[in-house]
Enzyme design. Structure first.
Site, PDB file in Angstrom:
ATOM      1  N   ASP A  18       0.884  -1.198  -0.006  1.00  0.00           N
ATOM      2  CA  ASP A  18       0.074  -0.020   0.122  1.00  0.00           C
ATOM      3  C   ASP A  18       0.802   1.308  -0.019  1.00  0.00           C
ATOM      4  OD1 ASP A  18      -2.456   1.438  -0.009  1.00  0.00           O
ATOM      5  OD2 ASP A  18      -2.707   1.055   2.303  1.00  0.00           O
ATOM      6  N   GLU A  65     -12.565  -4.402  -4.646  1.00  0.00           N
ATOM      7  CA  GLU A  65     -13.046  -3.018  -4.333  1.00  0.00           C
ATOM      8  C   GLU A  65     -12.305  -2.005  -5.120  1.00  0.00           C
ATOM      9  OE1 GLU A  65     -12.239  -5.189  -1.642  1.00  0.00           O
ATOM     10  OE2 GLU A  65     -14.205  -5.564  -1.011  1.00  0.00           O
ATOM     11  N   ASN A  66     -11.001  -2.257  -5.580  1.00  0.00           N
ATOM     12  CA  ASN A  66     -10.153  -1.324  -6.488  1.00  0.00           C
ATOM     13  C   ASN A  66     -10.889  -1.318  -7.849  1.00  0.00           C
ATOM     14  OD1 ASN A  66      -6.945  -2.576  -5.004  1.00  0.00           O
ATOM     15  ND2 ASN A  66      -8.160  -0.860  -4.461  1.00  0.00           N
ATOM     16  N   ARG A 186       1.955  -4.879   6.050  1.00  0.00           N
ATOM     17  CA  ARG A 186       1.134  -3.708   5.290  1.00  0.00           C
ATOM     18  C   ARG A 186       2.071  -2.601   5.552  1.00  0.00           C
ATOM     19  NH1 ARG A 186      -5.088  -2.296   4.649  1.00  0.00           N
ATOM     20  NH2 ARG A 186      -4.875  -0.545   3.070  1.00  0.00           N
TER      21      ARG A 186
HETATM   22  C1  IPE Z   1      -5.510  -2.727  -0.181  1.00  0.00           C
HETATM   23  O1  IPE Z   1      -5.200  -1.492  -0.258  1.00  0.00           O
HETATM   24  C2  IPE Z   1      -5.478  -3.437  -1.565  1.00  0.00           C
HETATM   25  C3  IPE Z   1      -4.142  -3.566  -2.282  1.00  0.00           C
HETATM   26  C4  IPE Z   1      -3.067  -3.277  -1.569  1.00  0.00           C
HETATM   27  C5  IPE Z   1      -4.239  -4.133  -3.470  1.00  0.00           C
HETATM   28  P1  IPE Z   1      -6.277  -0.184  -0.582  1.00  0.00           P
HETATM   29  O2  IPE Z   1      -5.564   1.039  -0.771  1.00  0.00           O
HETATM   30  O3  IPE Z   1      -7.186  -0.451  -1.592  1.00  0.00           O
HETATM   31  O4  IPE Z   1      -7.035  -0.244   0.833  1.00  0.00           O
HETATM   32  P2  IPE Z   1      -8.018   0.755   1.610  1.00  0.00           P
HETATM   33  O5  IPE Z   1      -9.089   1.506   0.643  1.00  0.00           O
HETATM   34  O6  IPE Z   1      -6.924   1.814   2.061  1.00  0.00           O
HETATM   35  O7  IPE Z   1      -8.487   0.048   2.825  1.00  0.00           O
HETATM   36  C1  IPE Z   2      -1.361   0.178  -3.515  1.00  0.00           C
HETATM   37  O1  IPE Z   2      -1.364   1.559  -3.353  1.00  0.00           O
HETATM   38  C2  IPE Z   2      -1.878  -0.415  -4.683  1.00  0.00           C
HETATM   39  C3  IPE Z   2      -3.111  -0.758  -5.166  1.00  0.00           C
HETATM   40  C4  IPE Z   2      -4.277  -0.612  -4.109  1.00  0.00           C
HETATM   41  C5  IPE Z   2      -3.472  -1.056  -6.465  1.00  0.00           C
HETATM   42  P1  IPE Z   2      -2.504   2.493  -3.342  1.00  0.00           P
HETATM   43  O2  IPE Z   2      -2.746   3.145  -4.866  1.00  0.00           O
HETATM   44  O3  IPE Z   2      -3.718   2.084  -2.576  1.00  0.00           O
HETATM   45  O4  IPE Z   2      -1.974   4.007  -2.836  1.00  0.00           O
HETATM   46  P2  IPE Z   2      -2.358   5.037  -1.843  1.00  0.00           P
HETATM   47  O5  IPE Z   2      -3.071   3.999  -0.555  1.00  0.00           O
HETATM   48  O6  IPE Z   2      -3.429   5.470  -2.389  1.00  0.00           O
HETATM   49  O7  IPE Z   2      -1.276   5.818  -1.374  1.00  0.00           O
HETATM   50 MG    MG Z   3      -4.070   2.299  -0.551  1.00  0.00          MG
END
Ligand code: IPE
Ligand code: IPE
Ligand code: MG
Length: 246
Positions: A18, A65-66, A186
């Site tokens: 993350d 959810e992404n 994490r």
């Molecule tokens: C969790 O990260 C999913 C991945 C690392 C692929 P997110 O950035 O989507 O999680 P939330 O929304 O902060 O909980």
């Molecule tokens: C993790 O980084 C990668 C995915 C969830 C695909 P993020 O894209 O969630 O990065 P932040 O949390 O917005 O910084």
């Molecule tokens: Mg994130």
């Protein structure tokens, strides 16, 4: 990694990667640049973990959810994923790494699925570390899917519901055949699980670091592994019981 105890390494390391977006924002760059940089970290960590002797490495790369993120980001991530898998196969072969995927593959673009199939087929004979990418993965959905298939199998007379135990249940999850994670890392300072491996993490050691994923490096990995090695996993028992082996 010299000071790590080889007999106390996590057999299965899972990582919620993350902070790519925040890494980019802090540098006035587009989020996708953070994802690109994140891919470089993935390369390095996969290599490092296989060298250290981790047997299973599972990386949360894209959650169910992404999909709700802006379309341009989702498209860019899928393109990056396709490119990453394709370009990594030779390195997986060099490092004896076996590739696998967990998640709802039906939702992934065809082009990505094609690369996944090829990578799985090409690396299937490798006997080193198993690298599993969690793609379009959501744990509640995984559990619901398992429950629904168990119900169908019970109705069809294939299983007897009174025999249902943890082992049988786990066999219906995407992670069938993969041991539960020993350590979960994490990055980026968030202290939540975000729908990742809810069943499998029951007794996993959790490690959180403020470092954003693009900045996570071998020293950070070493720190997490060292921290894990200094913990006592009691699984509900007392310390005395563990020490005396009774
Ligand atoms: C969790 O990260 C999913 C991945 C690392 C692929 P997110 O950035 O989507 O999680 P939330 O929304 O902060 O909980
Ligand atoms: C993790 O980084 C990668 C995915 C969830 C695909 P993020 O894209 O969630 O990065 P932040 O949390 O917005 O910084
Ligand atoms: Mg994130």
């Amino acid at each position: 990694m010299r000071r790590l105890k080889p007999d106390r390494l996590p057999r299965h390391l899972a990582i919620i990667m993350d902070g790519n977006g925040r890494w980019a924002k802090q540098r006035m760059l587009q989020r996708i640049v953070g994802h690109q940089k994140g891919v470089e970290t993935v390369r390095m960590i996969v290599e490092e973990c296989s060298k250290v002797g981790i047997a299973y490495l599972t990386l949360f790369a894209f959650s169910s959810e992404n999909w709700l993120r802006p379309k341009t980001e989702v498209q860019a991530l899928m393109a990056l994923l396709k490119k990453y898998i394709r370009s990594e196969v030779p390195r997986m072969m060099q490092n004896n790494v076996r590739f696998a995927v967990i998640g709802n593959r039906h939702e992934l673009p065809q082009g990505v699925n094609k690369e996944i199939d090829e990578a799985i087929a090409t690396t299937s004979g490798n006997s080193g570390m198993q690298l599993t990418l969690a793609l379009s993965y959501g744990s509640r959905r995984e559990i619901l899917g398992a429950v629904s298939r168990i119900a169908a199998d019970a109705t069809a007379g294939k299983i007897d519901p009174s025999n249902l135990d943890e082992k049988l249940f786990a066999g219906y999850l995407y992670t069938d055949g993969i041991p539960d994670p020993d350590l979960l890392i994490r990055t980026s300072g968030e202290m939540r699980i975000s729908n990742f491996l809810l069943w499998q993490l029951a007794y996993t050691e959790l490690y959180f670091t403020d470092v954003n994923w693009p900045d996570f490096d071998s020293l950070q990995l070493y720190k997490a592994l060292k921290d894990y090695q200094d913990r006592e996993r009691r699984f509900g028992l007392t310390s005395e019981q563990l020490r005396s082996g009774k």
